[in-house]
Design a protein around this motif. Structure first.
Motif, mmCIF file in Angstrom:
data_model
loop_
_atom_site.group_PDB
_atom_site.id
_atom_site.type_symbol
_atom_site.label_atom_id
_atom_site.label_comp_id
_atom_site.label_asym_id
_atom_site.label_seq_id
_atom_site.Cartn_x
_atom_site.Cartn_y
_atom_site.Cartn_z
ATOM 1 N N GLY A 71 -5.439 2.854 -10.382
ATOM 2 C CA GLY A 71 -6.186 1.603 -10.292
ATOM 3 C C GLY A 71 -7.385 1.699 -9.362
ATOM 4 O O GLY A 71 -8.468 1.171 -9.666
ATOM 5 N N VAL A 72 -7.226 2.377 -8.245
ATOM 6 C CA VAL A 72 -8.346 2.564 -7.315
ATOM 7 C C VAL A 72 -9.436 3.397 -7.976
ATOM 8 O O VAL A 72 -10.631 3.084 -7.862
ATOM 9 C CB VAL A 72 -7.865 3.229 -6.010
ATOM 10 N N HIS A 86 -8.664 -3.855 -2.300
ATOM 11 C CA HIS A 86 -7.315 -4.411 -2.414
ATOM 12 C C HIS A 86 -6.292 -3.326 -2.742
ATOM 13 O O HIS A 86 -5.237 -3.233 -2.103
ATOM 14 C CB HIS A 86 -7.275 -5.495 -3.496
ATOM 15 N N HIS A 87 -6.593 -2.511 -3.732
ATOM 16 C CA HIS A 87 -5.572 -1.586 -4.223
ATOM 17 C C HIS A 87 -5.522 -0.285 -3.440
ATOM 18 O O HIS A 87 -4.479 0.378 -3.431
ATOM 19 C CB HIS A 87 -5.740 -1.390 -5.731
ATOM 20 N N TYR A 88 -6.596 0.052 -2.744
ATOM 21 C CA TYR A 88 -6.492 1.182 -1.814
ATOM 22 C C TYR A 88 -5.485 0.844 -0.715
ATOM 23 O O TYR A 88 -4.652 1.679 -0.351
ATOM 24 C CB TYR A 88 -7.845 1.530 -1.193
ATOM 25 N N ARG A 93 -0.328 1.847 1.755
ATOM 26 C CA ARG A 93 0.975 1.404 2.267
ATOM 27 C C ARG A 93 2.106 2.169 1.589
ATOM 28 O O ARG A 93 3.077 2.590 2.242
ATOM 29 C CB ARG A 93 1.130 -0.098 2.034
ATOM 30 N N LEU A 94 1.994 2.394 0.298
ATOM 31 C CA LEU A 94 3.048 3.076 -0.451
ATOM 32 C C LEU A 94 3.078 4.576 -0.176
ATOM 33 O O LEU A 94 4.152 5.180 -0.110
ATOM 34 C CB LEU A 94 2.863 2.820 -1.948
ATOM 35 N N VAL A 95 1.908 5.191 -0.019
ATOM 36 C CA VAL A 95 1.847 6.627 0.287
ATOM 37 C C VAL A 95 2.430 6.891 1.674
ATOM 38 O O VAL A 95 3.110 7.898 1.899
ATOM 39 C CB VAL A 95 0.396 7.144 0.188
ATOM 40 N N ASP A 96 2.150 5.970 2.617
ATOM 41 C CA ASP A 96 2.691 6.054 3.972
ATOM 42 C C ASP A 96 2.332 7.372 4.663
ATOM 43 O O ASP A 96 3.154 7.983 5.344
ATOM 44 C CB ASP A 96 4.215 5.861 3.949
ATOM 45 N N ILE A 186 -6.353 -8.626 2.449
ATOM 46 C CA ILE A 186 -6.474 -7.417 1.639
ATOM 47 C C ILE A 186 -5.162 -6.657 1.556
ATOM 48 O O ILE A 186 -4.485 -6.444 2.564
ATOM 49 C CB ILE A 186 -7.565 -6.481 2.219
ATOM 50 N N GLY A 187 -4.814 -6.250 0.326
ATOM 51 C CA GLY A 187 -3.704 -5.325 0.135
ATOM 52 C C GLY A 187 -2.357 -5.938 -0.167
ATOM 53 O O GLY A 187 -1.369 -5.215 -0.302
#
Length: 202
Positions: A71-72, A86-88, A93-96, A186-187
Motif C-alpha cells: 500500500g505504501v 498513514h500506511h507507512y 508499527r507492524l514491522v517493529d 497518523i497511522g
C-alpha cells in the motif's frame, strides 16, 4: 481538510453518525479520507468494507505488514502523500524494527524495491504491484506466472491484486478531493482482523 464540504463528527446525525462511531479513533477522531465521504455515507460504508476486507481480514494469509508495504509503494507511485504517511506508520508499527522500516521506505521512495530488505518472493509481489499501478493495460498472464514461480499461491496473488487495486482507489479519492492530513491521527487502523465488522481505528 478537503476541497468539498464535509460534515464533522459533532455535526453528524443518523446513518452518518453511526458510521462515524464505527470508524472513529481516540477523541472521536475520524480520518479525513473517511470524512470526505460524509455527504454520501453509503460510499463511506462501501469504502470501509473494501478497506477492511482487503487489508485487515483474518482470511488473508500474507503478513499484514507486507500488505501495508504494498500500500505504501502503490501510494508513492500515485504521488499520494496522505496514504504514504498513514500506511507507512501502520507498516512501521507492524514491522517493529525501525532500521528495517526506514530501509523499506528509502527503497520505495527511490523506486528501487529490488534493494529493499525483502526476500525474492516479496520483491516479486512489489514488482507486480508496480506494473498494475503504472501500466495496468500491459498486464499479462505471464505476470501471474512470475508470481507463482516466486512462490505465491493463487489466493495470495489475489490478495496482492486486491490491495494494489484498493490503494489505487483510495489514492484517487484523496487526490481528487484534496484530502490532507490536517487534524488526522497518523497511522491508526482497524486492527481487529478477527472481526470483519469491527472498523474501530486504534
Amino acid at each position: 481538510m478537503t476541497w468539498i464540504k464535509t460534515v464533522s463528527y459533532e455535526e453528524a446525525v443518523g446513518k452518518l453518525r453511526k458510521l462515524y462511531d464505527r470508524v472513529k479513533g481516540p477523541d472521536n477522531n475520524v480520518d479525513n479520507i473517511m470524512m470526505s465521504h460524509s455527504l454520501r455515507p453509503h460510499s463511506m460504508e462501501g469504502h470501509m468494507a473494501m478497506y477492511k476486507y482487503c487489508l485487515h481480514h483474518t482470511g488473508n494469509t500474507l503478513h499484514k505488514w507486507y500488505l501495508e508495504c504494498i500500500g505504501v509503494y502503490v501510494s508513492f507511485l500515485n504521488s499520494c502523500s496522505y496514504c504514504v504517511e498513514h500506511h507507512y506508520q501502520g507498516m512501521r508499527r507492524l514491522v517493529d524494527d525501525e532500521t528495517r522500516s526506514r530501509a523499506l521506505r528509502a527503497a520505495i521512495e527511490a523506486d528501487e524495491v529490488a534493494n529493499a530488505p525483502l526476500d525474492a518472493r516479496e520483491i516479486a509481489g512489489m514488482v507486480y504491484a508496480r506494473k498494475l499501478t503504472v501500466s495496468p493495460s500491459d498486464m499479462a498472464e505471464t505476470d501471474i506466472e512470475a508470481l507463482r514461480e516466486a512462490g505465491f499461491e493463487d489466493g495470495e496473488i489475489l490478495e496482492i491484486n486486491q490491495v494494489t487495486s484498493y490503494f489505487c482507489y483510495a489514492n484517487r479519492t484523496v487526490l481528487g478531493l484534496g484530502v490532507n492530513t490536517d487534524g488526522d491521527i497518523i497511522g491508526l487502523s482497524p486492527n481487529n482482523s478477527d472481526d470483519p465488522d469491527d472498523w474501530n481505528h486504534k
